[in-house]
Write a protein that holds these residues in place. Structure first.
Motif, mmCIF file in Angstrom:
data_model
loop_
_atom_site.group_PDB
_atom_site.id
_atom_site.type_symbol
_atom_site.label_atom_id
_atom_site.label_comp_id
_atom_site.label_asym_id
_atom_site.label_seq_id
_atom_site.Cartn_x
_atom_site.Cartn_y
_atom_site.Cartn_z
ATOM 1 N N TYR A 169 0.805 -1.223 0.000
ATOM 2 C CA TYR A 169 0.000 0.000 0.000
ATOM 3 C C TYR A 169 0.839 1.274 0.000
ATOM 4 N N GLU A 218 -8.331 -3.372 -4.529
ATOM 5 C CA GLU A 218 -8.524 -3.068 -3.111
ATOM 6 C C GLU A 218 -8.703 -1.558 -2.971
ATOM 7 N N PHE A 276 -9.801 -0.192 4.840
ATOM 8 C CA PHE A 276 -9.413 -0.889 3.620
ATOM 9 C C PHE A 276 -10.482 -1.932 3.289
ATOM 10 N N LYS A 277 -10.997 -1.887 2.074
ATOM 11 C CA LYS A 277 -12.070 -2.788 1.661
ATOM 12 C C LYS A 277 -11.635 -3.610 0.447
ATOM 13 N N ASP A 278 -12.403 -4.671 0.185
ATOM 14 C CA ASP A 278 -12.166 -5.550 -0.969
ATOM 15 C C ASP A 278 -10.750 -6.111 -0.970
ATOM 16 N N MET A 279 -10.213 -6.412 0.212
ATOM 17 C CA MET A 279 -8.855 -6.944 0.289
ATOM 18 C C MET A 279 -8.803 -8.350 -0.306
ATOM 19 N N ILE A 280 -7.762 -8.584 -1.090
ATOM 20 C CA ILE A 280 -7.654 -9.817 -1.872
ATOM 21 C C ILE A 280 -7.024 -10.923 -1.019
ATOM 22 N N ASN A 313 -12.052 -11.010 -3.422
ATOM 23 C CA ASN A 313 -12.130 -9.870 -2.501
ATOM 24 C C ASN A 313 -12.952 -10.291 -1.294
ATOM 25 N N GLU A 345 -11.960 -7.061 5.007
ATOM 26 C CA GLU A 345 -11.806 -5.632 5.244
ATOM 27 C C GLU A 345 -10.907 -5.444 6.461
#
Length: 649
Positions: A97, A443, A472-476, A492, A495
């Motif tokens: 990130y 993400e 943080f959303k849609d973390m893979i 995904n 979070e």
């Protein structure tokens, strides 16, 4: 109670001397990385740390990762000895990130990962660290912040410098540089080489060679062209397996990296200027090993070769508007690709490819940014950006922020930002071990922060504080496969959040003394997991290898043409990790630690044009045993003795 005492000590230190450490309080500092056009730090709506090359050389810091340990909110996880994989976590975000740039050219791998292990401080003019999202300015991967390295540019008559030193564990370093300006041109060139035998008794050597330079030309007032380049070659031998056990006598990896950038700008009229930026970053990696596969009695040689390329171009327009406002808008284009080949075969015999991977994609972006100041007091930023990628759906990011004085000695700031991180190639495309996941979303992140800066003692002391809130959303995450092929995939599924604050105290250099101190608290936690998720993450669990509490303090003394001394202490609090020597790997806690580093120099000969002196640097002064990564030994006390020369030619 220990943390409170530590914070009190840091503030006391910073109010009794002055700082030769990251410049986080000097209002006149001009920052390049936080907005599309250079801006004074006092007009920025989020914190920025600036570390100068002069500070790096005065303290004898040879690696960028060691310099970044002193930045508030930064945690470095180094997998053992010098040259091993070194990742950065900024404000509790994932290591992928933080976007890393060299002279404006992004150097992250597709998907955001960057290994700091081979990035040295040779020929560096300064390092800027933007703390907080910068996706509107720099696109994908800048969800937690920016680290940008700038190469020296020549000024004045030709000057040169050289240094050499050696010490613990067979460490040896040499470096030379020269820079200057003539007429409308300017130039710099520098190179260095490092080697060490490492912390293990066998197969732990490390070699690094770096060459960098810049050339600039201003054909007329308001116009400029700058060419920068940086090349590095490194070889690291490692005896450890994935659990940290030293069991391998022949594994090693080699990396070559070339980064080149061109930045050209011209003033079209008194209110309009245009800018063109071109960049390329190429990375070639080779990992080789000899081992006996499970169920076999014959040794096999294996290798993994990979190459990443990134080409980028940007066309921007800057318009000076009435009421002290500036409008930046433009477009960007990026092409990135990745290729890798696995080969194996009998030792001393011919190898054959066992698997290969190849992928590429394109990204087009448009942005607009409005900067301004109202009544010479309140500064604001409004920006938006659209990224259109060939691998995923278009993504929009935006930012709004403001900073304003409160009286004559206080300044407040606040901002709200969004950002995103692009999926890696091997997450979207099929590989030998995973099926394709073409519907992956990037993400995404949402962040807001508030803070302030207070000047005391007629401007001699500056204290700053910031509170940040990141989601943080849609973390893979990886998804295990099933019959018939048992190929995994990605989705995904989770979070996370990381909230906390940063405190800094600094005293403007007075007389011969300087000091600086900071304390950061961040709580990176899993926020939610999807019902489809089958991994070991649990809501409320701390994210790995990121301390909740961290701190730094520095004290230095310098007398021109005589000598200098500096001391720095870094504190890293308790943090979670996985014990991969067990299956399934349980979560464990790494112990907190203090690391003390000291450095000094003594001028032996000085004249109006030449200086020769002796240097010393001691890292981990008290020989502390600690681990950034579980079961991977960190370097113990390291003593480096050397000499340096600088002069005008």
């Amino acid at each position: 109670m220990k943390i409170r005492l530590l914070v009190a000590g840091l503030v006391f230190t910073a109010t009794t001397a002055a700082a030769q450490q990251p410049d986080t309080a000097t209002l006149a500092t001009v920052v390049v990385s936080a907005t599309k056009t250079p801006a004074e730090r006092s007009s920025l709506t989020q914190p920025v740390t600036v570390i100068t090359g002069a500070e790096l050389r005065a303290q004898g810091i040879a690696r960028v990762s060691d310099a970044l340990r002193t930045v508030p909110g930064v945690a470095i996880a180094q997998n053992g000895s010098t040259g091993s994989v070194s990742t950065l976590f900024l404000r509790g975000g994932e290591s992928r990130y933080t976007k890393v740039l060299i002279d404006g050219v992004a150097v992250n791998a597709p998907g955001g990962f960057f290994d700091f292990s081979h990035l040295t401080t040779d020929n560096i003019d300064r390092i800027e660290v933007v703390r907080g999202p910068a996706g509107v300015v720099h696109g994908a991967d800048a969800m937690s912040g920016i680290v940008q390295i700038f190469t020296r540019q020549g000024r004045g008559p030709l000057s040169a410098s050289a240094h050499a030193r050696g010490g613990s564990r067979g460490s040896r370093e040499v470096g030379v540089s020269a820079d200057g300006a003539t007429g409308r041109g300017r130039y710099s060139i520098g190179g260095g080489a490092q080697r060490t035998d490492g912390v293990y008794s066998f197969n732990n050597q490390y070699y690094n060679g770096t060459l960098s330079g810049s050339a600039g030309y201003s054909p007329k007032a308001g116009s400029d062209v700058l060419l920068t380049s940086r090349y590095s070659a490194a070889e690291f031998h490692y005896p450890t397996d994935f659990t940290g056990l030293p069991v391998d006598s022949n594994s090693y990896r080699v990396q070559h990296r070339l980064t080149v950038g061109i930045d050209a700008s011209t003033r079209v009229s008194h209110a309009v200027s245009t800018r063109i930026k071109l960049g390329t970053n190429e990375v070639s990696d080779l990992t080789e090993d000899i081992g006996v596969p499970f169920g076999s009695t014959d040794a096999l040689a294996s290798s993994l070769m990979s190459r990443n390329k990134r080409r980028s171009g940007e066309l921007g327009l800057t318009i000076a508007l009435p009421l002290a406002a500036t409008l930046n808008f433009g477009s960007e284009y990026m092409a990135e690709s990745e290729k890798s080949v696995n080969e194996e075969g009998p030792v001393g015999g011919a190898s054959a490819p066992s698997s290969s991977f190849s992928a590429s994609r394109r990204n087009r972006a448009m942005y607009a940014e409005l900067l301004g100041t109202v009544m010479s007091r309140l500064s604001y930023t409004f920006a938006a950006r659209l990224d259109d990628n060939s691998d995923y759906e278009p993504f929009i990011t935006y930012k709004a922020g403001a900073t304003a004085p409160l009286g004559t000695t206080t300044r407040l700031h606040a901002s709200f930002s969004t950002a995103f991180n692009a999926p890696a190639f091997n997450q979207i495309r099929p590989t030998l071990y995973t099926s394709a996941s073409p519907n992956l979303d990037p993400e995404s992140g949402v962040s807001w922060e508030i803070g302030g800066e207070q000047s005391l003692a007629a401007g001699a002391v500056t204290v700053a504080a910031s509170y940040f809130n990141q989601s943080f959303k849609d973390m893979i995450q990886y998804v295990s496969g099933g019959p018939p092929d048992f190929l995994g995939s990605f989705d995904n599924l989770t979070e996370a959040e990381s909230n906390g604050f940063e405190l800094e105290a600094r005293l403007t250099p007075m007389s011969e003394w300087s000091a600086w101190g900071s304390y950061a608290m961040a709580r990176p936690r899993v926020k939610r997991v999807s019902s489809d998720y089958s991994g070991d993450l649990v809501a409320g669990e701390a994210l790995l290898r990121r301390p909740e509490h961290s701190a730094n303090a520095a004290l230095s003394w310098s007398r021109k043409s005589i000598a200098s001394l500096s001391a720095n202490v870094t504190y890293s609090g308790e943090r979670s990790d996985k014990d991969f020597s067990q299956f399934p790997a349980p979560t464990v806690k790494l112990s907190p630690y203090f690391r003390f580093d000291v450095a000094g120099s003594k001028d032996v000969f000085t004249s109006s044009t030449h200086t020769f002196g002796l240097t010393v640097r001691v890292e981990n002064l008290f020989d502390k045993r600690y681990e950034d990564v579980l079961n991977f030994a960190s370097p113990r006390r390291t003593i480096l003795l050397g000499a340096r020369y600088s002069g005008s030619l």
